[in-house]
Design an enzyme around this catalytic site. Structure first.
Site, PDB file in Angstrom:
ATOM      1  N   SER A   1      32.277  -7.414 -40.402  1.00 44.49           N
ATOM      2  CA  SER A   1      33.554  -6.815 -39.922  1.00 44.49           C
ATOM      3  C   SER A   1      32.891  -5.017 -39.205  1.00 44.49           C
ATOM      4  O   SER A   1      34.154  -5.064 -38.118  1.00 44.49           O
ATOM      5  CB  SER A   1      33.998  -6.851 -41.358  1.00 44.49           C
ATOM      6  OG  SER A   1      35.209  -7.869 -41.396  1.00 44.49           O
TER       7      SER A   1
ATOM      8  N   LYS B   1      41.835 -12.862 -51.768  1.00 42.97           N
ATOM      9  CA  LYS B   1      42.690 -12.786 -50.927  1.00 42.97           C
ATOM     10  C   LYS B   1      43.832 -13.834 -52.086  1.00 42.97           C
ATOM     11  O   LYS B   1      45.051 -13.197 -51.117  1.00 42.97           O
ATOM     12  CB  LYS B   1      42.567 -14.292 -50.494  1.00 42.97           C
ATOM     13  CG  LYS B   1      41.137 -13.902 -49.017  1.00 42.97           C
ATOM     14  CD  LYS B   1      41.062 -14.859 -47.943  1.00 42.97           C
ATOM     15  CE  LYS B   1      39.585 -14.177 -47.044  1.00 42.97           C
ATOM     16  NZ  LYS B   1      39.100 -15.131 -45.784  1.00 42.97           N
TER      17      LYS B   1
ATOM     18  N   ASN C   1      44.275 -12.427 -45.870  1.00 41.28           N
ATOM     19  CA  ASN C   1      43.110 -11.270 -45.438  1.00 41.28           C
ATOM     20  C   ASN C   1      43.555 -10.079 -45.168  1.00 41.28           C
ATOM     21  O   ASN C   1      42.337  -9.226 -44.131  1.00 41.28           O
ATOM     22  CB  ASN C   1      42.686 -12.247 -44.859  1.00 41.28           C
ATOM     23  CG  ASN C   1      42.727 -12.498 -43.986  1.00 41.28           C
ATOM     24  OD1 ASN C   1      44.346 -12.477 -43.255  1.00 41.28           O
ATOM     25  ND2 ASN C   1      42.071 -12.797 -42.631  1.00 41.28           N
TER      26      ASN C   1
ATOM     27  N   ASP D   1      43.825 -16.000 -41.100  1.00 39.03           N
ATOM     28  CA  ASP D   1      42.522 -17.450 -40.994  1.00 39.03           C
ATOM     29  C   ASP D   1      43.449 -18.422 -40.374  1.00 39.03           C
ATOM     30  O   ASP D   1      43.207 -19.360 -40.233  1.00 39.03           O
ATOM     31  CB  ASP D   1      42.613 -17.268 -43.122  1.00 39.03           C
ATOM     32  CG  ASP D   1      41.367 -16.125 -42.752  1.00 39.03           C
ATOM     33  OD1 ASP D   1      40.234 -15.557 -42.336  1.00 39.03           O
ATOM     34  OD2 ASP D   1      40.817 -15.763 -44.578  1.00 39.03           O
TER      35      ASP D   1
END
Length: 504
Positions: A235, A284, A305, A321
């Site tokens: 990320s 999450k 998320n 997601d």
């Protein structure tokens, strides 16, 4: 401008000189010569004859994490010789700096190292260093927790002297990036992968290309990716590439947060003013109760998320997601009539086997159920599979029997096969007896997992986690920046990190 200092340490003079040149060619602004790594008595005239970059001259004692095993009197004599030869910076430990005088143009780094813990008396240590005529104060201590790392990084705030604050270890990795925001004149980076000088140290190429360290300043807005483990996360590379492409003064850094410690993370790092976070395994679901506002997908799925913090400190949660997974699956399966917006989803009435029942599986299961798929969920902990299956109107299967389930689509939502365990697979070869089924692995590092390789060998249609990852990251980026993401830039950064394309 923040400067990157590459640490160089070799056993022979010639090797150290060659590596210095290589680091300069790779873009190091400065190098730290670790003289304690030399196997023979240092020849400073030879080492310093051709200075291809500015340098920090260091002879680190064993107690401070170095390799010097000679007499202390000899070490101090070498330090004084380096000062006389006009090195740019000299690193002097706080218990030594008072006995070695300032001379010429050489700047003094007064340092303190604690390899075992984060000292309780950090402020007193900084004050002691400040009394030893420093140009720069360096504090490097081992951080067992994020709270430790936070205390260390905060030393740079309102410091009397430029301060390099480094929390060693995985929990403190982010300090090596964010110290630029709090006045550090430079950050240390590894260069040769064969030499590891400190736990959690980033490499030169990471600081330059993943974090754009030289662009970070006091006004840089901070974002994070939160998980455990987090060292594998890509990320930072893709979000930071997108930030820089659009000229946004933002940086995203990794935070290693053990399960059950999310509240501690938000509390301990509140002073940084983190604007938003990407959230991964295992948080999450745990994040949801800590949100002040939730989009419908989070309410429906029970997993989040992405979190964005507003000016009042309120946290809003999203699930990118959910959309990314459905878009990826429907694209690979194709609609019966792509020109008909009312055409049913290609997932309608398909038999889908989902492996896993955690934070990755939940949004995918809910999305598939809404599109009319018939779901079977298998998980190592059967009770979690049963619970999720009841929520989405599917059925649970025993994990041991997963390989014999009949499915049109298989989706792996477990971390099995994720780097570094790249030879693992959540399904054995015997599970892929039917050609033509769609196999989707949400793991994106590596892109081509063992499960996908087995599926392709047996004629299955495959979908990698890369497409879903880029899609969900682009949706996150828009939440962070209020602008559409440069998707091509994000995808290129991801491919570079996965080794599909090489660094230039």
């Amino acid at each position: 401008m923040a400067v990157i200092c590459a640490t160089i340490g070799r056993g022979r003079h010639s090797a150290m000189i060659e590596e210095w040149k290589a680091a300069a060619a790779a873009g190091a602004d400065m190098v730290e010569l670790r003289i304690d790594c030399l196997r023979h008595e240092p020849d400073l005239q030879r080492l310093l004859a051709e200075r291809v970059t500015p340098l920090v001259f260091t002879i680190r004692r064993g107690a401070d994490g170095g390799m010097w095993r000679g007499r202390e009197e000899q070490r101090r004599a070498i330090l004084r010789e380096a000062i006389a030869l006009g090195v740019d910076y000299i690193d002097l430990e706080d218990d030594v700096a008072g006995e070695i005088r300032r001379f010429g143009k050489t700047k003094r780094i007064v340092s303190h190292h604690d390899l075992k813990k984060t000292p309780a008396d950090l402020d007193e240590i900084v004050a002691r260093c400040a009394e030893k005529d420093p140009d720069v104060v360096k504090i490097a201590a081992n951080a067992a927790t994020l709270a430790d790392a936070s205390r260390i990084l905060k030393l740079g705030v309102d410091a009397k002297h430029p301060t390099i604050a480094i929390a060693m270890g995985e929990p403190g990795r982010f300090t090596r990036v964010l110290n630029a925001k709090y006045g550090a004149p430079f950050s240390y980076a590894g260069f040769n992968p064969e030499r590891v000088f400190a736990a959690g140290m980033l490499y030169l190429n990471e600081l330059k290309k993943d974090y754009f360290y030289d662009r970070i300043d006091a006004d840089t807005e901070v974002y994070g990716v939160v998980g455990d483990p987090i060292g594998h996360s890509l990320s930072p590379a893709i979000h930071n590439a997108a930030f820089r492409e659009l000229g946004l003064n933002k940086v995203l850094v990794p935070f290693q947060v053990p399960k059950g410690e999310l509240e501690d993370f938000f509390r301990d790092l509140d002073w940084i003013g983190i604007k938003g976070c990407s959230v991964t395994i295992p948080h999450k679901e745990d994040l949801v109760p800590l949100l002040d506002r939730k989009e419908n997908a989070v309410e429906r799925v029970g997993a989040c998320n992405t979190v964005v913090t507003d000016a009042e400190g309120l946290r809003a949660g999203y699930n990118t997601d959910y959309r990314a997974a459905m878009e990826s699956l429907e694209e690979v399966m194709k609609r019966e009539d792509e020109h008909d917006p009312d055409a049913p989803s290609p997932l309608l009435d398909k038999q889908v086997l989902i492996l896993g029942a955690g934070g990755v599986a939940r949004p995918i299961a809910f999305g598939l159920a809404r599109r009319g798929a018939a779901l079977t969920i298998a998980n190592r902990h059967d009770e979690r599979a049963v619970r999720l299956a009841e929520e989405v109107g599917g059925r649970a299967a025993n994990w041991g029997a997963r390989a014999v389930q009949i499915a049109d689509v298989v989706v792996n939502c477990t971390p099995v096969g994720m780097h570094p365990n790249v030879d693992d697979t959540p399904l054995p070869p015997a599970a892929f007896q039917r050609s033509g089924i769609v196999v989707f692995d949400t793991v994106y590092h590596p892109e081509n997992t063992m499960m996908l390789k087995l599926a392709r060998e047996r004629g299955c249609k495959t979908l990698t986690g890369v497409d879903m990852f880029v899609r969900q990251a682009a949706l996150q980026f828009k939440l962070y920046a209020g602008r559409d993401a440069p998707v091509d830039v994000m995808r290129a950064a991801l491919k570079r990190k996965l080794g599909v394309v090489k660094d230039q």
